[in-house]
Design a protein around this motif. Structure first.
Motif, mmCIF file in Angstrom:
data_model
loop_
_atom_site.group_PDB
_atom_site.id
_atom_site.type_symbol
_atom_site.label_atom_id
_atom_site.label_comp_id
_atom_site.label_asym_id
_atom_site.label_seq_id
_atom_site.Cartn_x
_atom_site.Cartn_y
_atom_site.Cartn_z
ATOM 1 N N PHE A 45 0.645 -1.162 0.073
ATOM 2 C CA PHE A 45 0.082 0.105 0.044
ATOM 3 C C PHE A 45 0.657 1.411 0.146
ATOM 4 C CE2 PHE A 45 -2.433 3.185 2.415
ATOM 5 C CZ PHE A 45 -3.410 3.537 1.667
ATOM 6 N N GLU A 46 1.816 1.268 0.623
ATOM 7 C CA GLU A 46 2.780 2.500 0.878
ATOM 8 C C GLU A 46 3.452 2.339 -0.550
ATOM 9 O OE1 GLU A 46 6.200 4.291 3.952
ATOM 10 O OE2 GLU A 46 5.521 2.143 3.895
ATOM 11 N N ARG A 47 4.028 1.521 -1.125
ATOM 12 C CA ARG A 47 4.852 1.648 -2.126
ATOM 13 C C ARG A 47 3.815 2.151 -3.454
ATOM 14 N NH1 ARG A 47 5.700 -3.373 -2.723
ATOM 15 N NH2 ARG A 47 6.961 -3.406 -1.356
ATOM 16 N N LEU A 48 2.605 1.763 -3.531
ATOM 17 C CA LEU A 48 1.651 2.084 -4.579
ATOM 18 C C LEU A 48 1.299 3.625 -4.455
ATOM 19 C CD1 LEU A 48 0.170 1.165 -7.051
ATOM 20 C CD2 LEU A 48 -1.744 0.539 -5.688
ATOM 21 N N LEU A 49 1.205 3.967 -3.246
ATOM 22 C CA LEU A 49 0.795 5.334 -2.903
ATOM 23 C C LEU A 49 2.073 6.292 -3.294
ATOM 24 C CD1 LEU A 49 -0.960 5.348 0.646
ATOM 25 C CD2 LEU A 49 -1.878 5.991 -1.540
ATOM 26 N N TRP A 50 3.036 6.072 -3.021
ATOM 27 C CA TRP A 50 4.285 6.890 -3.399
ATOM 28 C C TRP A 50 4.338 7.004 -4.689
ATOM 29 C CZ3 TRP A 50 7.202 10.042 -0.687
ATOM 30 C CH2 TRP A 50 8.244 10.510 -1.383
ATOM 31 N N ARG A 51 4.287 5.774 -5.551
ATOM 32 C CA ARG A 51 4.387 5.912 -7.126
ATOM 33 C C ARG A 51 3.252 6.445 -7.678
ATOM 34 N NH1 ARG A 51 6.670 -0.491 -8.110
ATOM 35 N NH2 ARG A 51 8.394 -0.305 -7.109
ATOM 36 N N ALA A 52 2.103 6.189 -7.449
ATOM 37 C CA ALA A 52 0.965 6.878 -7.974
ATOM 38 C C ALA A 52 0.934 8.475 -7.585
ATOM 39 C CB ALA A 52 -0.384 6.100 -7.315
ATOM 40 N N CYS A 53 1.097 8.883 -6.461
ATOM 41 C CA CYS A 53 1.018 10.324 -6.012
ATOM 42 C C CYS A 53 2.324 10.924 -6.350
ATOM 43 C CB CYS A 53 0.532 10.487 -4.648
ATOM 44 S SG CYS A 53 -0.888 9.653 -4.445
ATOM 45 N N ARG A 54 3.469 10.213 -6.906
ATOM 46 C CA ARG A 54 4.707 11.022 -7.111
ATOM 47 C C ARG A 54 5.345 11.700 -5.901
ATOM 48 N NH1 ARG A 54 3.733 13.189 -13.278
ATOM 49 N NH2 ARG A 54 2.984 11.322 -14.154
ATOM 50 N N ILE A 84 -2.793 10.063 6.057
ATOM 51 C CA ILE A 84 -2.092 10.525 4.876
ATOM 52 C C ILE A 84 -2.646 12.034 4.689
ATOM 53 C CG2 ILE A 84 -1.812 10.304 2.328
ATOM 54 C CD1 ILE A 84 -2.652 7.324 2.967
ATOM 55 N N SER A 85 -1.436 12.855 4.647
ATOM 56 C CA SER A 85 -1.699 14.398 4.372
ATOM 57 C C SER A 85 -1.210 14.615 2.857
ATOM 58 C CB SER A 85 -1.153 15.087 5.279
ATOM 59 O OG SER A 85 0.446 14.882 5.188
ATOM 60 N N TYR A 86 -2.131 15.097 2.074
ATOM 61 C CA TYR A 86 -1.669 15.561 0.567
ATOM 62 C C TYR A 86 -2.436 16.923 0.355
ATOM 63 C CZ TYR A 86 -6.739 14.514 0.045
ATOM 64 O OH TYR A 86 -8.296 14.537 0.567
ATOM 65 N N TRP A 87 -1.874 17.367 -0.834
ATOM 66 C CA TRP A 87 -2.214 18.647 -1.614
ATOM 67 C C TRP A 87 -3.130 18.201 -2.734
ATOM 68 C CZ3 TRP A 87 2.315 17.727 0.674
ATOM 69 C CH2 TRP A 87 2.876 18.551 1.776
ATOM 70 N N ILE A 91 -5.141 14.366 -6.199
ATOM 71 C CA ILE A 91 -4.182 13.194 -5.445
ATOM 72 C C ILE A 91 -5.155 12.571 -4.458
ATOM 73 C CG2 ILE A 91 -2.419 13.025 -3.933
ATOM 74 C CD1 ILE A 91 -0.815 15.074 -5.244
ATOM 75 N N GLY A 92 -6.039 13.355 -3.784
ATOM 76 C CA GLY A 92 -6.910 12.734 -2.975
ATOM 77 C C GLY A 92 -7.766 11.563 -3.263
ATOM 78 N N GLN A 93 -8.442 11.944 -4.706
ATOM 79 C CA GLN A 93 -9.099 10.673 -5.243
ATOM 80 C C GLN A 93 -8.445 9.443 -5.352
ATOM 81 O OE1 GLN A 93 -10.683 12.505 -8.800
ATOM 82 N NE2 GLN A 93 -12.136 14.067 -7.757
ATOM 83 N N LYS A 94 -7.078 9.567 -6.004
ATOM 84 C CA LYS A 94 -6.107 8.453 -6.115
ATOM 85 C C LYS A 94 -5.878 7.922 -4.876
ATOM 86 C CE LYS A 94 -3.611 10.455 -9.926
ATOM 87 N NZ LYS A 94 -2.108 10.687 -10.598
ATOM 88 N N ILE A 95 -5.761 8.445 -3.607
ATOM 89 C CA ILE A 95 -5.561 8.083 -2.401
ATOM 90 C C ILE A 95 -6.904 7.316 -2.080
ATOM 91 C CG2 ILE A 95 -5.080 8.405 -0.078
ATOM 92 C CD1 ILE A 95 -3.348 10.612 -0.990
ATOM 93 N N ARG A 96 -7.806 7.702 -2.424
ATOM 94 C CA ARG A 96 -9.212 6.963 -1.919
ATOM 95 C C ARG A 96 -9.253 5.796 -2.710
ATOM 96 N NH1 ARG A 96 -10.442 12.320 -1.363
ATOM 97 N NH2 ARG A 96 -11.175 13.118 0.864
ATOM 98 N N LYS A 97 -9.167 5.878 -3.899
ATOM 99 C CA LYS A 97 -9.351 4.740 -5.011
ATOM 100 C C LYS A 97 -8.269 3.537 -4.390
ATOM 101 C CE LYS A 97 -10.897 7.089 -8.988
ATOM 102 N NZ LYS A 97 -10.678 7.482 -10.539
ATOM 103 N N ILE A 98 -7.056 3.930 -4.294
ATOM 104 C CA ILE A 98 -5.909 2.856 -3.650
ATOM 105 C C ILE A 98 -6.595 2.358 -2.354
ATOM 106 C CG2 ILE A 98 -3.622 2.424 -3.226
ATOM 107 C CD1 ILE A 98 -3.071 4.773 -5.054
ATOM 108 N N SER A 99 -7.185 3.095 -1.456
ATOM 109 C CA SER A 99 -7.381 2.595 -0.237
ATOM 110 C C SER A 99 -8.528 1.682 -0.586
ATOM 111 C CB SER A 99 -7.857 3.733 0.792
ATOM 112 O OG SER A 99 -6.956 4.740 0.835
ATOM 113 N N ASP A 100 -9.476 1.806 -1.360
ATOM 114 C CA ASP A 100 -10.685 0.891 -1.617
ATOM 115 C C ASP A 100 -10.215 -0.512 -2.052
ATOM 116 O OD1 ASP A 100 -12.332 2.854 -0.708
ATOM 117 O OD2 ASP A 100 -12.835 3.781 -2.644
ATOM 118 N N CYS A 101 -9.134 -0.073 -3.053
ATOM 119 C CA CYS A 101 -8.784 -1.449 -3.749
ATOM 120 C C CYS A 101 -7.797 -2.376 -2.354
ATOM 121 C CB CYS A 101 -7.535 -1.317 -4.638
ATOM 122 S SG CYS A 101 -8.272 -0.266 -6.169
ATOM 123 N N PHE A 102 -7.286 -1.801 -1.664
ATOM 124 C CA PHE A 102 -6.761 -2.651 -0.398
ATOM 125 C C PHE A 102 -7.518 -2.893 0.623
ATOM 126 C CE2 PHE A 102 -2.835 -1.120 -2.824
ATOM 127 C CZ PHE A 102 -1.777 -2.261 -2.764
#
Length: 640
Positions: A45-54, A84-87, A91-102
């Motif tokens: 989960f952490e690895r995919l977040l870093w790659r997807a949100c750059r 997770i804090s983001y700007w 990026i927030g939509q990506k984080i929520r989609k990744i969270s749902d996938c996991f």
């Protein structure tokens, strides 16, 4: 001072990360996503977040201090909390989609500090309320269970009774009007009155307006075997039933097995010490047999020992007896009486010198010398044999012959029990055509072997023991119809006698094979003047034909027991008389009419052939099998 590096300013947790002077240049808003994730998925989960949100996020992961139950699977898991804090909204939509996938459990995270404080206080109050509710619920359940424990035995008995009642009801059938239940059962005559009284009381207590009524029904089926047992005979009866249940009104061998089975075991296990331990263990189970902790144990092995406690008790008692005969206590000889062998007398007559004793570690006691052997030991084997170097040879000969003698006697006793069956069922032709050939075959071969054993013991004394012939060689020559010049005969005319015995044994085989089938065939072809009619209730206390059934209208239980006759049993342990559903002729022939027009003689010949082969081969194999008493007795004595 000039040139010194500036000191870093201490930052507090409430101080903003960015410089307030830069807020005017930033129009982006910082958002947060909070939730929990399975510990196995954290790294991916952490690895995919870093790659997807750059890298445009800050993630923090912390394990829960205590494991919690997964609401979906019920598994206890130590979850990982993430924040997770983001700007930016994308990026927030990506984080929520990744969270749902996991399959993360995402929770709302208030933006202001005041809202977060209110949320925390609300959660703490809910936790306290739930804790109070759970505590009160546990107290209530404990009170309920305390009350249930008191009535649980009664409930268990009620449930078992209900299950037994419904089991019987499911085996009943409806009558034509479907208002009455009918059951067909076999019932001993001795218990028929009790069954009637129980059904009458049941009708009265249930408030039924129609009582049970009884009717006998005719049937040609062979009645089942009912053997009444108690807590002492149940274990022995189970052993006998494991080999086969006796047919209706046949002799029950279980009463005889009460003595023979423990005694044969004791021949193999003969030891005073080991038998005493077994006896005391069984005696403890017998004395505390009513203890609930012993009866309600869940260990299957223990229940096997407990159910056979009386069997173990007798095995221990007989083992003590045979242990005294073998003169062994924990494989050590015991000196109860003085030895009948005198070493001093042998030393006086032999003039053993010091040099002779130094060169001969083993000395021979010659019983031919007067005073060396003073007679048989009062009970059992003389303890001096435990010191002898030929101890094993002596016990081999003794126990092997003893096993053969007991085995032949045991087999002969079992064959003679058939006399009661043939006489009781009035099949006297089997006494001549089956029992007599069986006894001739057994006694002509193996009974003669027992005779040779005793004859050799009586005829040859200590003086001529060195010239005593071998019984084994004589027995082998008996089947070969020959004689051995190196093996002297035991008596005059031994070879002709052995030849006649072998011929008698061989001649008994075709009689056993063809006698009964030919007799039944001739009896069928013989002219018959007529047969007496079978009436309800035969003469002489014989069995009666008929049955008894019980019926009740709707809402009542119906039972249909078939009554048994009044004929006397062969043994006390076996049920008397029995079913009215069999005619006297059926019972006398074991449920089959020998005069039936549809008698299958091929089946009779096949059955008789199987019986003949089984008996002849069984005599040989069982005699050899009894030698295991000798082998296991020696093994127990040596390994102990």
């Amino acid at each position: 001072p000039l040139g010194s590096p500036p000191r870093p300013r201490a930052l507090s947790e409430r101080e903003p990360i960015l410089d307030p002077s830069l807020h005017q240049h930033l129009d982006r808003k910082i958002n947060f996503v909070a939730g929990v994730i399975h510990p196995w998925r954290v790294s991916a989960f952490e690895r995919l977040l870093w790659r997807a949100c750059r890298g445009y996020l800050v993630a923090s992961f912390v394990e829960m201090p205590e494991p919690m139950e997964d609401p979906a699977t019920g598994e206890s898991i130590t979850w990982v909390i993430f924040l997770i804090s983001y700007w930016g909204e994308q990026i927030g939509q990506k984080i929520r989609k990744i969270s749902d996938c996991f399959h993360c459990h995402v929770y709302p995270y208030p933006e202001s500090e005041a809202s977060r404080a209110d949320t925390m206080s609300g959660l703490h109050s809910q936790i306290q309320d739930l804790s109070v509710v759970l505590e009160e619920t546990e107290q209530y359940l404990a009170q309920v269970l305390d009350k249930v424990v008191l009535v649980l035995p009664t409930w268990r008995v009620q449930v078992q009774k209900m299950k037994a009642i419904y089991l019987v009801l499911n085996q009943c059938s409806f009558d034509v009007t479907e208002k009455c239940l009918i059951a067909e059962v076999w019932c001993p005559v001795r218990d028929l009155t009790q069954v009637q009284d129980a059904l009458r009381q049941g009708s009265y207590k249930s408030g039924s307006s129609v009582e049970c009524f009884v009717q006998r029904i005719p049937t040609s089926e062979s009645p089942p075997t009912l053997i009444r047992t108690n807590k002492f005979t149940a274990g022995f009866q189970s052993i006998v039933d494991a080999y086969g249940v006796a047919s209706y009104q046949e002799v029950n061998p279980a009463p005889y097995a009460i003595i023979t089975f423990p005694f044969i075991f004791a021949i193999m296990f003969g030891d005073v010490g080991h038998g005493l331990l077994m006896f005391l263990f069984a005696l403890w189970m017998v004395l505390y047999e009513n203890s609930p902790s012993l009866r309600q144990a869940s260990n299957e092995i223990w229940l096997t020992f407990f159910e056979g406690r009386y069997l173990i008790l007798l095995m221990g008692a007989f083992s003590i007896y045979t242990g005294f005969i073998y003169n062994e206590c924990f494989s050590k000889a015991t000196v109860i009486f003085p030895s009948a062998w005198s070493v001093a007398t042998m030393a006086n007559h032999s003039s053993w010198s010091s040099a002779y004793l130094a060169t001969h570690p083993s000395l021979t006691l010659d019983p031919n010398v007067t005073g060396v052997f003073q007679g048989p030991y009062p009970f059992g084997i003389d303890p001096i044999w435990s010191l002898a170097t030929n101890h094993l040879n002596f016990l081999n000969s003794f126990k092997m012959k003893m096993s053969v003698v007991l085995g032949v006697v045991h087999m002969g006793f079992g064959v003679l029990l058939g006399v009661f069956n043939h006489v009781h069922f009035q099949q006297r032709h089997r006494l001549v055509l089956e029992l007599l050939p069986e006894m001739v075959f057994l006694l002509a071969l193996f009974g003669y072997l027992v005779f040779l054993i005793f004859y050799k013991w009586v005829k040859f004394s200590v003086a001529d023991s060195m010239v005593a012939p071998s019984i084994l060689i004589h027995f082998i020559d008996m089947f070969l119809f020959t004689s051995n010049a190196d093996n002297l005969p035991l008596y005059q005319g031994q070879v002709p006698v052995q030849t006649v015995l072998v011929v008698l044994a061989l001649a008994s085989v075709p009689v056993l094979l063809l006698g009964t089938p030919l007799y039944l065939c001739c009896r069928r072809r013989a002219p018959r003047t007529g047969r007496p009619a079978v009436r309800l209730g035969s003469r002489g206390g014989g069995l009666r034909r008929g049955g008894t059934w019980w019926g009740l209208t709707a809402g009542a239980v119906a039972v249909q027991p078939v009554a048994a006759g009044e004929q006397e049993p062969l043994l006390e342990g076996q049920e008397a008389g029995n079913s009215v559903n069999a005619t006297k002729e059926d019972v006398e022939s074991g449920g089959h009419d020998p005069d039936s027009e549809h008698l299958d003689f091929a089946e009779i010949f096949m059955h008789q052939a199987i019986h003949t082969i089984e008996y002849c081969l069984g005599c040989v194999s069982n005699t050899a099998s009894y030698l295991r008493l000798w082998a296991l007795s020696l093994a127990h004595a040596r390994e102990s």
